[in-house]
Enzyme design. Structure first.
Site, short mmCIF file in Angstrom:
data_model
loop_
_atom_site.label_atom_id
_atom_site.label_comp_id
_atom_site.label_asym_id
_atom_site.label_seq_id
_atom_site.Cartn_x
_atom_site.Cartn_y
_atom_site.Cartn_z
N TYR A 63 -3.97 -11.13 -13.28
CA TYR A 63 -2.78 -11.53 -12.53
C TYR A 63 -1.72 -12.07 -13.48
O TYR A 63 -2.03 -12.81 -14.42
CB TYR A 63 -3.21 -12.58 -11.49
N ARG A 68 -4.38 -38.18 -1.61
CA ARG A 68 -4.31 -37.29 -2.76
C ARG A 68 -5.57 -37.35 -3.62
O ARG A 68 -5.94 -36.38 -4.27
CB ARG A 68 -3.08 -37.65 -3.60
N LYS A 122 -4.76 -15.99 -0.37
CA LYS A 122 -5.14 -14.64 0.08
C LYS A 122 -6.16 -14.72 1.21
O LYS A 122 -5.82 -15.08 2.32
CB LYS A 122 -5.70 -13.84 -1.10
N ASP A 168 -12.22 -15.24 -11.48
CA ASP A 168 -11.25 -15.44 -10.40
C ASP A 168 -11.68 -14.50 -9.28
O ASP A 168 -11.61 -13.28 -9.41
CB ASP A 168 -9.84 -15.12 -10.87
#
Length: 180
Positions: free
Chosen positions: A66, A14, A169, A143
């Protein structure tokens, strides 16, 4: 671990691993950036970027962002004192006025826009936005999720300071993976 006192480069997946480091280097290269950071989602990446600001700082935000980003600004960061001002980023005069501020509104510390807005696909002129923002000392956060995350649009080449993208995406291909 060679010993209790040693600190190996990769101690826990992690906190970093060779695969993630490779991805971060590749994304930075695609975006023409200097450093990349991988996150568990696009919104986690946006959250990390917004966390550099302090209570009372103001960010000009594209009025057509968004929905998840809108919620992050207006539901989470507002309660922590981060101020946001929505503006039509295609209207350069309105953008400049919003960034500059006035007697009652402090200058913006940043401008946050999307290369192509999600879901309406409004095209933003990143170079014009960067010129205006930098004139008043604000950074530009873009973004680039719908700008194909470095494959089609490279906001840094047009003056952006920070680029975020959802890997769901273009990077992931079909929405079968989550990352940012």
């Amino acid at each position: 671990f060679e010993s209790v006192d040693s600190m190996p480069r990769w101690d826990y997946a992690r906190s970093g691993n060779p695969t993630r480091e490779f991805l971060e280097r590749q994304i930075a290269q695609l975006e023409h950036g200097t450093r990349g950071f991988a996150f568990s989602s696009g919104l986690a990446a946006i959250h990390a970027v917004l966390s550099i600001f302090r209570p009372g700082d103001r960010i000009v935000v594209g009025a057509n962002v968004y929905g998840g980003t809108y919620s992050l600004f207006n539901e989470h960061f507002r309660r922590w004192g981060l101020l946001s001002t929505p503006v039509d980023t295609q209207d350069e005069s309105a953008l400049e006025q919003a960034v500059r501020g006035d007697d009652l509104t402090p200058p913006a510390r940043a401008v946050y826009v999307e290369t192509l807005t999600n879901p309406l696909l409004q095209v933003n002129d990143i170079a014009a936005i960067a010129r205006i923002a930098h004139r008043y000392g604000a950074i530009v956060i873009v973004d680039n999720t719908f700008g194909a995350a470095g494959f089609i649009a490279r906001p840094i080449d047009f003056g952006a300071d920070v680029v975020v993208a959802s890997a769901t995406k273009w990077i992931g291909g079909h929405g079968t993976s989550i990352g940012g």
